[in-house]
Write a protein that holds these residues in place. Structure first.
Motif, PDB file in Angstrom:
ATOM      1  N   GLU A   1       0.800  -1.223   0.000  1.00 27.86           N
ATOM      2  CA  GLU A   1       0.000   0.000   0.000  1.00 27.86           C
ATOM      3  C   GLU A   1       0.833   1.273   0.000  1.00 27.86           C
ATOM      4  O   GLU A   1       0.287   2.362   0.175  1.00 27.86           O
ATOM      5  CB  GLU A   1      -0.929   0.005   1.232  1.00 27.86           C
ATOM      6  N   ALA A   2       2.146   1.145  -0.176  1.00 32.03           N
ATOM      7  CA  ALA A   2       3.024   2.317  -0.160  1.00 32.03           C
ATOM      8  C   ALA A   2       2.835   3.127   1.118  1.00 32.03           C
ATOM      9  O   ALA A   2       2.792   4.353   1.093  1.00 32.03           O
ATOM     10  CB  ALA A   2       2.780   3.191  -1.386  1.00 32.03           C
ATOM     11  N   LEU A   3       2.723   2.441   2.234  1.00 34.35           N
ATOM     12  CA  LEU A   3       2.523   3.119   3.504  1.00 34.35           C
ATOM     13  C   LEU A   3       3.712   3.999   3.866  1.00 34.35           C
ATOM     14  O   LEU A   3       3.567   4.965   4.622  1.00 34.35           O
ATOM     15  CB  LEU A   3       2.282   2.087   4.613  1.00 34.35           C
ATOM     16  N   ASP A   4       4.901   3.684   3.333  1.00 33.76           N
ATOM     17  CA  ASP A   4       6.072   4.481   3.673  1.00 33.76           C
ATOM     18  C   ASP A   4       5.903   5.948   3.288  1.00 33.76           C
ATOM     19  O   ASP A   4       6.413   6.846   3.964  1.00 33.76           O
ATOM     20  CB  ASP A   4       7.319   3.898   3.012  1.00 33.76           C
ATOM     21  N   LEU A   5       5.161   6.220   2.209  1.00 33.70           N
ATOM     22  CA  LEU A   5       4.949   7.608   1.795  1.00 33.70           C
ATOM     23  C   LEU A   5       4.152   8.371   2.842  1.00 33.70           C
ATOM     24  O   LEU A   5       4.444   9.535   3.144  1.00 33.70           O
ATOM     25  CB  LEU A   5       4.235   7.655   0.443  1.00 33.70           C
ATOM     26  N   GLU A   6       3.143   7.733   3.413  1.00 36.21           N
ATOM     27  CA  GLU A   6       2.344   8.377   4.451  1.00 36.21           C
ATOM     28  C   GLU A   6       3.126   8.495   5.762  1.00 36.21           C
ATOM     29  O   GLU A   6       2.970   9.469   6.497  1.00 36.21           O
ATOM     30  CB  GLU A   6       1.044   7.603   4.682  1.00 36.21           C
ATOM     31  N   LEU A   7       3.962   7.492   6.055  1.00 38.91           N
ATOM     32  CA  LEU A   7       4.767   7.566   7.270  1.00 38.91           C
ATOM     33  C   LEU A   7       5.804   8.683   7.180  1.00 38.91           C
ATOM     34  O   LEU A   7       6.087   9.356   8.171  1.00 38.91           O
ATOM     35  CB  LEU A   7       5.463   6.222   7.515  1.00 38.91           C
ATOM     36  N   ILE A   8       6.379   8.877   6.006  1.00 37.20           N
ATOM     37  CA  ILE A   8       7.323   9.979   5.815  1.00 37.20           C
ATOM     38  C   ILE A   8       6.612  11.306   6.045  1.00 37.20           C
ATOM     39  O   ILE A   8       7.128  12.210   6.712  1.00 37.20           O
ATOM     40  CB  ILE A   8       7.936   9.916   4.412  1.00 37.20           C
ATOM     41  N   ARG A   9       5.413  11.423   5.503  1.00 38.10           N
ATOM     42  CA  ARG A   9       4.635  12.651   5.701  1.00 38.10           C
ATOM     43  C   ARG A   9       4.318  12.862   7.180  1.00 38.10           C
ATOM     44  O   ARG A   9       4.421  13.972   7.700  1.00 38.10           O
ATOM     45  CB  ARG A   9       3.347  12.588   4.888  1.00 38.10           C
ATOM     46  N   ALA A  10       3.934  11.784   7.872  1.00 42.85           N
ATOM     47  CA  ALA A  10       3.616  11.908   9.299  1.00 42.85           C
ATOM     48  C   ALA A  10       4.862  12.220  10.126  1.00 42.85           C
ATOM     49  O   ALA A  10       4.822  13.003  11.066  1.00 42.85           O
ATOM     50  CB  ALA A  10       2.971  10.620   9.803  1.00 42.85           C
ATOM     51  N   ALA A  11       5.996  11.622   9.764  1.00 41.04           N
ATOM     52  CA  ALA A  11       7.230  11.876  10.503  1.00 41.04           C
ATOM     53  C   ALA A  11       7.701  13.301  10.318  1.00 41.04           C
ATOM     54  O   ALA A  11       8.267  13.914  11.240  1.00 41.04           O
ATOM     55  CB  ALA A  11       8.318  10.905  10.057  1.00 41.04           C
ATOM     56  N   ASN A  12       7.457  13.909   9.160  1.00 38.13           N
ATOM     57  CA  ASN A  12       7.852  15.294   8.915  1.00 38.13           C
ATOM     58  C   ASN A  12       7.141  16.264   9.850  1.00 38.13           C
ATOM     59  O   ASN A  12       7.632  17.366  10.093  1.00 38.13           O
ATOM     60  CB  ASN A  12       7.548  15.682   7.470  1.00 38.13           C
TER      61      ASN A  12
END
Length: 404
Positions: free
Chosen positions: A378-389
């Protein structure tokens, strides 16, 4: 923003899908052989979490961890790593390393949880072994295979009945531990600190459903074992022994298959805030097509935990035999039916140490496996990067309310 341990959905579904099953990563650069990255065609439905709210932080130095220039091929060392693991598909070593790093980075919170759970479990286990569990008298020479099987089943039944109260306490304590550790690990992935009070505040609303999930999985496992043993018990005699052995083998295979298929249901329930059945379906979807990989990682983790437990337990076992050798000898010889207090106390201390250190490793691997499968599908890493920012800006009022 609601700073919860949940992972947001991978973004809007493409026009060709209805439930996110065809979700894939955005078009990116080709891999080393010139072909476009391939992703699974069978995607699980997206989780129901909402992405973190608030303004997007401005770009600039220090805002994105090792952000790679546009058009640069995806390279593992350049993956953002705000927490214990890089935000990309993980390898087996990275999953195990992430679980250990979580224990090291948040050792106060983690050990407070696991030591408390281990002490409660071992205390009730020692009391049950001392007062409730009775050793079945050994069989005499010349016993038939049917009698040996009957004796084994009676021993197992007696142990389960005697250890029932202790198992119930251990189940509840482990359930609370799993819920709290899931919160801690989910925060550790984003590099965010978490206290015991905030972990409890996040996990408490999900405990009843997590209990329901645990009891449902236990009931399913018991039904599988019962179905495997029933034919042999009904037939009896030598044919019954053969049927029992075949049924036990079939039940073991079915049990392992179900165990792996639903191994990600607990983090799915905690982090996606769904129901029990929905969490089972999510786990089945995430494991689909990767059953052997998940099985291998779980098996390797349990093997490493077993070896660690063995290494730590042997000195305590030798010490227990040294301080209470007579009681153990009487138990083996059949002149006694219970362990002595010195033996139980010493082995119980060893159990507390091993459980306190292995609980977070097992929970960490499970949560990181869940995250890894969602990144791959699900490409969750893209959302996690956004949340970590969002962690490097001033917290919004909702952030302060949660305490994360």
């Amino acid at each position: 923003m609601n700073d919860t341990p949940g992972w947001p959905p991978p973004g809007p579904a493409p026009s060709g899908g209805q439930d996110g099953s065809d979700a894939s990563r955005p078009d990116g650069p080709a891999d080393a052989n010139g072909s476009a990255p391939q992703w699974s065609e069978h995607q699980p439905p997206a989780g129901r979490w909402s992405p973190p709210s608030g303004p997007t932080p401005p770009s600039g130095p220090g805002r994105n961890w090792n952000a790679q220039p546009a058009g640069t091929p995806w390279d593992k060392p350049h993956a953002p790593k705000p927490g214990v693991v890089p935000l990309r598909p993980l390898g087996v070593g990275e999953i195990l390393d992430g679980a250990v790093k979580t224990l090291r980075a948040h050792w106060r919170t983690v050990l407070t949880i696991t030591v408390t759970v281990a002490v409660l479990s071992e205390t009730f286990g020692v009391l049950a072994q001392r007062y409730l569990t009775q050793k079945t008298p050994p069989l005499g020479p010349g016993a038939t295979p049917a009698e040996e099987l009957e004796h084994m089943l009676e021993s197992v039944q007696s142990s389960l009945i005697g250890m029932g109260p202790a198992l119930l306490v251990t189940l509840v304590a482990s359930l609370v531990s799993s819920a709290l550790l899931t919160v801690v690990i989910s925060r550790a992935i984003l590099g965010r600190p978490v206290s015991l009070s905030s972990a409890w505040q996040e996990a408490r609303p999900r405990l009843l459903r997590l209990l329901g999930l645990t009891l449902l999985l236990a009931a399913m496992s018991a039904a599988v074992v019962f179905a495997g043993l029933l034919p042999g018990r009904l037939v009896g005699g030598a044919p019954g022994v053969a049927l029992t052995l075949l049924g036990s083998l079939a039940a073991l295979v079915a049990f392992v298959w179900l165990l792996i298929r639903f191994s990600l249901a607990s983090p799915a329930l905690m982090l996606e805030r769904g129901g029990v059945v929905q969490s089972l379906k999510r786990s089945a979807k995430l494991v689909q097509g990767s059953w052997w990989r998940v099985f291998g990682i779980v098996l390797l983790t349990q093997l490493l935990i077993y070896l660690f437990t063995l290494v730590v337990s042997i000195p305590f076992m030798l010490l227990a035999i040294a301080v209470d050798g007579d009681g153990l000898t009487g138990l083996v010889a059949g002149t006694s039916t219970t362990f002595g207090w010195p033996f139980l106390i010493v082995t119980g201390i060893g159990g507390v140490i091993t459980n306190a250190l292995t609980y977070p490793i097992s929970a960490g691997v499970t949560v990181l496996l869940y995250v890894d499968q969602r990144i791959r599908r699900e490409a969750l890493d893209l959302e996690l990067i956004r949340a970590a920012n969002l962690s490097d800006r001033d917290p919004a009022p909702g952030d302060r309310a949660v305490g994360g």
